[in-house]
Scaffold this motif. Structure first.
Motif, PDB file in Angstrom:
ATOM      1  N   ALA A 107      54.016 151.770  75.352  1.00 15.18           N
ATOM      2  CA  ALA A 107      53.878 151.599  73.908  1.00 15.18           C
ATOM      3  C   ALA A 107      52.565 152.212  73.430  1.00 15.18           C
ATOM      4  O   ALA A 107      51.583 152.270  74.175  1.00 15.18           O
ATOM      5  CB  ALA A 107      53.927 150.113  73.544  1.00 15.18           C
ATOM      6  N   THR A 108      52.555 152.670  72.191  1.00 15.89           N
ATOM      7  CA  THR A 108      51.351 153.257  71.605  1.00 15.89           C
ATOM      8  C   THR A 108      50.824 152.332  70.517  1.00 15.89           C
ATOM      9  O   THR A 108      51.424 152.214  69.445  1.00 15.89           O
ATOM     10  CB  THR A 108      51.634 154.642  71.007  1.00 15.89           C
ATOM     11  OG1 THR A 108      52.154 155.499  72.029  1.00 15.89           O
ATOM     12  CG2 THR A 108      50.368 155.247  70.422  1.00 15.89           C
ATOM     13  N   ALA A 109      49.719 151.667  70.821  1.00 13.45           N
ATOM     14  CA  ALA A 109      49.092 150.789  69.837  1.00 13.45           C
ATOM     15  C   ALA A 109      48.118 151.600  68.995  1.00 13.45           C
ATOM     16  O   ALA A 109      47.479 152.532  69.488  1.00 13.45           O
ATOM     17  CB  ALA A 109      48.349 149.648  70.545  1.00 13.45           C
ATOM     18  N   THR A 110      48.016 151.264  67.724  1.00 16.42           N
ATOM     19  CA  THR A 110      47.089 151.964  66.840  1.00 16.42           C
ATOM     20  C   THR A 110      46.239 150.955  66.074  1.00 16.42           C
ATOM     21  O   THR A 110      46.690 149.841  65.782  1.00 16.42           O
ATOM     22  CB  THR A 110      47.826 152.852  65.815  1.00 16.42           C
ATOM     23  OG1 THR A 110      48.562 152.032  64.900  1.00 16.42           O
ATOM     24  CG2 THR A 110      48.768 153.815  66.512  1.00 16.42           C
ATOM     25  N   PHE A 111      45.018 151.349  65.793  1.00 19.49           N
ATOM     26  CA  PHE A 111      44.174 150.560  64.907  1.00 19.49           C
ATOM     27  C   PHE A 111      43.273 151.518  64.141  1.00 19.49           C
ATOM     28  O   PHE A 111      43.039 152.656  64.566  1.00 19.49           O
ATOM     29  CB  PHE A 111      43.355 149.522  65.686  1.00 19.49           C
ATOM     30  CG  PHE A 111      42.255 150.081  66.542  1.00 19.49           C
ATOM     31  CD1 PHE A 111      40.949 150.215  66.061  1.00 19.49           C
ATOM     32  CD2 PHE A 111      42.512 150.473  67.849  1.00 19.49           C
ATOM     33  CE1 PHE A 111      39.940 150.729  66.849  1.00 19.49           C
ATOM     34  CE2 PHE A 111      41.510 150.994  68.664  1.00 19.49           C
ATOM     35  CZ  PHE A 111      40.209 151.118  68.160  1.00 19.49           C
ATOM     36  N   ASP A 112      42.790 151.062  62.992  1.00 24.72           N
ATOM     37  CA  ASP A 112      41.924 151.878  62.152  1.00 24.72           C
ATOM     38  C   ASP A 112      40.500 151.341  62.211  1.00 24.72           C
ATOM     39  O   ASP A 112      40.287 150.119  62.125  1.00 24.72           O
ATOM     40  CB  ASP A 112      42.423 151.882  60.703  1.00 24.72           C
ATOM     41  CG  ASP A 112      43.670 152.741  60.531  1.00 24.72           C
ATOM     42  OD1 ASP A 112      44.292 153.064  61.550  1.00 24.72           O
ATOM     43  OD2 ASP A 112      44.011 153.069  59.384  1.00 24.72           O
ATOM     44  N   LEU A 113      39.553 152.242  62.359  1.00 24.64           N
ATOM     45  CA  LEU A 113      38.148 151.875  62.508  1.00 24.64           C
ATOM     46  C   LEU A 113      37.373 152.313  61.267  1.00 24.64           C
ATOM     47  O   LEU A 113      37.435 153.474  60.855  1.00 24.64           O
ATOM     48  CB  LEU A 113      37.565 152.533  63.753  1.00 24.64           C
ATOM     49  CG  LEU A 113      36.149 152.126  64.159  1.00 24.64           C
ATOM     50  CD1 LEU A 113      36.089 150.642  64.533  1.00 24.64           C
ATOM     51  CD2 LEU A 113      35.671 152.973  65.333  1.00 24.64           C
ATOM     52  N   PHE A 114      36.638 151.365  60.673  1.00 21.46           N
ATOM     53  CA  PHE A 114      35.861 151.614  59.462  1.00 21.46           C
ATOM     54  C   PHE A 114      34.396 151.288  59.736  1.00 21.46           C
ATOM     55  O   PHE A 114      34.073 150.165  60.130  1.00 21.46           O
ATOM     56  CB  PHE A 114      36.372 150.744  58.306  1.00 21.46           C
ATOM     57  CG  PHE A 114      37.835 150.910  58.001  1.00 21.46           C
ATOM     58  CD1 PHE A 114      38.257 151.805  57.043  1.00 21.46           C
ATOM     59  CD2 PHE A 114      38.788 150.167  58.688  1.00 21.46           C
ATOM     60  CE1 PHE A 114      39.610 151.968  56.757  1.00 21.46           C
ATOM     61  CE2 PHE A 114      40.138 150.301  58.419  1.00 21.46           C
ATOM     62  CZ  PHE A 114      40.554 151.212  57.448  1.00 21.46           C
ATOM     63  N   GLU A 115      33.536 152.255  59.554  1.00 27.12           N
ATOM     64  CA  GLU A 115      32.114 152.060  59.801  1.00 27.12           C
ATOM     65  C   GLU A 115      31.448 151.374  58.609  1.00 27.12           C
ATOM     66  O   GLU A 115      31.901 151.511  57.467  1.00 27.12           O
ATOM     67  CB  GLU A 115      31.429 153.402  60.074  1.00 27.12           C
ATOM     68  CG  GLU A 115      31.868 154.062  61.367  1.00 27.12           C
ATOM     69  CD  GLU A 115      31.473 153.261  62.601  1.00 27.12           C
ATOM     70  OE1 GLU A 115      30.521 152.453  62.509  1.00 27.12           O
ATOM     71  OE2 GLU A 115      32.128 153.441  63.653  1.00 27.12           O
ATOM     72  N   PRO A 116      30.355 150.621  58.848  1.00 26.64           N
ATOM     73  CA  PRO A 116      29.667 149.935  57.748  1.00 26.64           C
ATOM     74  C   PRO A 116      29.022 150.924  56.785  1.00 26.64           C
ATOM     75  O   PRO A 116      28.600 152.017  57.178  1.00 26.64           O
ATOM     76  CB  PRO A 116      28.616 149.082  58.467  1.00 26.64           C
ATOM     77  CG  PRO A 116      28.415 149.754  59.788  1.00 26.64           C
ATOM     78  CD  PRO A 116      29.739 150.345  60.159  1.00 26.64           C
ATOM     79  N   GLN A 117      28.934 150.514  55.527  1.00 27.36           N
ATOM     80  CA  GLN A 117      28.341 151.364  54.497  1.00 27.36           C
ATOM     81  C   GLN A 117      26.905 150.961  54.160  1.00 27.36           C
ATOM     82  O   GLN A 117      26.261 151.605  53.336  1.00 27.36           O
ATOM     83  CB  GLN A 117      29.206 151.325  53.238  1.00 27.36           C
ATOM     84  CG  GLN A 117      30.600 151.892  53.435  1.00 27.36           C
ATOM     85  CD  GLN A 117      31.437 151.827  52.183  1.00 27.36           C
ATOM     86  OE1 GLN A 117      31.014 151.278  51.163  1.00 27.36           O
ATOM     87  NE2 GLN A 117      32.639 152.390  52.237  1.00 27.36           N
ATOM     88  N   SER A 118      26.423 149.900  54.766  1.00 27.53           N
ATOM     89  CA  SER A 118      25.042 149.461  54.547  1.00 27.53           C
ATOM     90  C   SER A 118      24.585 148.696  55.782  1.00 27.53           C
ATOM     91  O   SER A 118      25.385 148.404  56.675  1.00 27.53           O
ATOM     92  CB  SER A 118      24.940 148.571  53.303  1.00 27.53           C
ATOM     93  OG  SER A 118      25.711 147.386  53.478  1.00 27.53           O
ATOM     94  N   GLU A 119      23.318 148.370  55.830  1.00 30.77           N
ATOM     95  CA  GLU A 119      22.786 147.616  56.964  1.00 30.77           C
ATOM     96  C   GLU A 119      23.142 146.142  56.818  1.00 30.77           C
ATOM     97  O   GLU A 119      23.118 145.580  55.720  1.00 30.77           O
ATOM     98  CB  GLU A 119      21.267 147.769  57.038  1.00 30.77           C
ATOM     99  CG  GLU A 119      20.652 147.115  58.277  1.00 30.77           C
ATOM    100  CD  GLU A 119      19.152 147.320  58.345  1.00 30.77           C
ATOM    101  OE1 GLU A 119      18.509 146.748  59.252  1.00 30.77           O
ATOM    102  OE2 GLU A 119      18.624 148.053  57.484  1.00 30.77           O
ATOM    103  N   HIS A 120      23.471 145.524  57.936  1.00 28.76           N
ATOM    104  CA  HIS A 120      23.800 144.098  57.927  1.00 28.76           C
ATOM    105  C   HIS A 120      22.567 143.283  57.572  1.00 28.76           C
ATOM    106  O   HIS A 120      21.434 143.675  57.892  1.00 28.76           O
ATOM    107  CB  HIS A 120      24.350 143.671  59.290  1.00 28.76           C
ATOM    108  CG  HIS A 120      25.036 142.347  59.284  1.00 28.76           C
ATOM    109  ND1 HIS A 120      24.371 141.161  59.415  1.00 28.76           N
ATOM    110  CD2 HIS A 120      26.345 142.027  59.129  1.00 28.76           C
ATOM    111  CE1 HIS A 120      25.231 140.157  59.373  1.00 28.76           C
ATOM    112  NE2 HIS A 120      26.441 140.665  59.196  1.00 28.76           N
ATOM    113  N   CYS A 121      22.767 142.150  56.907  1.00 25.53           N
ATOM    114  CA  CYS A 121      21.649 141.355  56.398  1.00 25.53           C
ATOM    115  C   CYS A 121      20.733 140.852  57.501  1.00 25.53           C
ATOM    116  O   CYS A 121      19.541 140.620  57.266  1.00 25.53           O
ATOM    117  CB  CYS A 121      22.164 140.188  55.561  1.00 25.53           C
ATOM    118  SG  CYS A 121      23.203 139.025  56.472  1.00 25.53           S
ATOM    119  N   ILE A 122      21.280 140.674  58.724  1.00 19.78           N
ATOM    120  CA  ILE A 122      20.430 140.196  59.822  1.00 19.78           C
ATOM    121  C   ILE A 122      19.974 141.370  60.697  1.00 19.78           C
ATOM    122  O   ILE A 122      19.305 141.165  61.717  1.00 19.78           O
ATOM    123  CB  ILE A 122      21.147 139.148  60.678  1.00 19.78           C
ATOM    124  CG1 ILE A 122      22.424 139.728  61.311  1.00 19.78           C
ATOM    125  CG2 ILE A 122      21.468 137.908  59.851  1.00 19.78           C
ATOM    126  CD1 ILE A 122      23.120 138.769  62.262  1.00 19.78           C
ATOM    127  N   GLY A 123      20.358 142.601  60.319  1.00 20.86           N
ATOM    128  CA  GLY A 123      19.904 143.780  61.041  1.00 20.86           C
ATOM    129  C   GLY A 123      20.567 144.007  62.370  1.00 20.86           C
ATOM    130  O   GLY A 123      20.093 144.825  63.164  1.00 20.86           O
TER     131      GLY A 123
END
Length: 272
Positions: A107-123
């Motif tokens: 089977a071929t599993a797929t997922f979509d990856l989205f990178e953050p657009q800002s720095e996380h509040c705890i860094g």
């Protein structure tokens, strides 16, 4: 003589019928919109612990009275139709990269990856691994809205596409997603851990996805490594007990059974 026998009773009868019709329509609207339902704070059920006290203190919204939008906000039917089908006036379209994973059975599993657009509040580097609801995927409007908000707050997001749910991805093995299989979700999480060895995980599941993520975390203690927390949204806890509810006509429950069954049939037939 015939003129004297004429009376205005017939128009009065019509007025009464109109009034009864208007009253019936208003009654149906009030019932359908659930306008008589009182507002109240959420009912919290939790074990008293330092973590629970911290969460309640950090999230005062949990103890506040919920004031829904006027007119339609008290009706679960309208909320489902308006947001689930129509979405927002301008639904966001986050940009991500589709990943393909070959499973042991072909089977071929797929997922979509989205990178953050800002720095996380705890860094720190934090990734949300997200499992959508039944027959859903990363292109659904509620998932896009959630991902867009998470990205803007510094989270990387990985969204599983349930096997067979995407119309443009063909099956490469004789099976599609089920109500309890965690193989694809586990493969996605393993890929994220290997690709980003420093990242911490927030596990999120919607509806059926809530069942899958909770089952995944409970199957093996090793699956809980680097997991900060798990959030299960609108999870159904027992498919067998829920089946009895979906067979009832009260509150139009059986109507949803037809809709979900029809959706599943379309997915199965699309891979015929």
């Amino acid at each position: 003589m015939s003129v004297m026998l004429e009376t205005p009773e017939l128009p009065a009868v019509f007025d009464g019928v109109k009034l009864a019709a208007v009253a019936a329509v208003l009654y149906v609207i009030v019932r359908c919109l659930n306008l008589k339902s009182p507002t109240a704070p959420p009912q919290l059920i939790y074990q008293d612990s330092a973590l629970s006290r911290f969460l309640i203190k950090s999230c005062p919204l949990l103890t506040k009275e919920y004031i829904p939008p006027l007119i339609w906000g008290k009706s679960g039917h309208f909320q489902t139709a308006l947001y689930g089908k129509m979405g927002r006036v301008r639904s966001p379209h986050p940009y991500g990269h589709r990943k393909y994973l070959t499973m042991p059975d072909g089977a071929t599993a797929t997922f979509d990856l989205f990178e953050p657009q800002s720095e996380h509040c705890i860094g720190e580097d934090v990734t949300m691994v997200i499992c959508p609801g039944i027959a859903n995927h990363s292109e659904k409007q509620y998932i896009r809205t959630f991902v867009d908000y998470a990205q803007k707050n510094g989270y990387r997001c990985a969204v599983l596409n349930h096997l067979g749910a995407l119309p443009n991805i063909e099956l490469t093995s004789p099976r599609m997603f089920t109500y309890g299989c965690t193989w694809e979700f586990g493969a996605m999480v393993s890929h994220i851990k290997k690709t980003y060895p420093q990242t911490q995980l927030v596990v999120v599941g919607f509806s059926l996805g809530g069942n899958i993520v909770c089952k995944y975390l409970g199957e093996n203690q090793a699956n809980q490594e680097r997991v900060l927390c798990c959030v299960s949204v609108c999870q159904g806890y027992s498919a067998l007990r829920a089946q009895e509810t979906f067979m009832q006509w009260d509150q139009c429950r059986r109507f949803y059974n037809f809709l979900m069954a029809d959706n599943m049939k379309k997915i199965i037939l699309s891979h015929r």
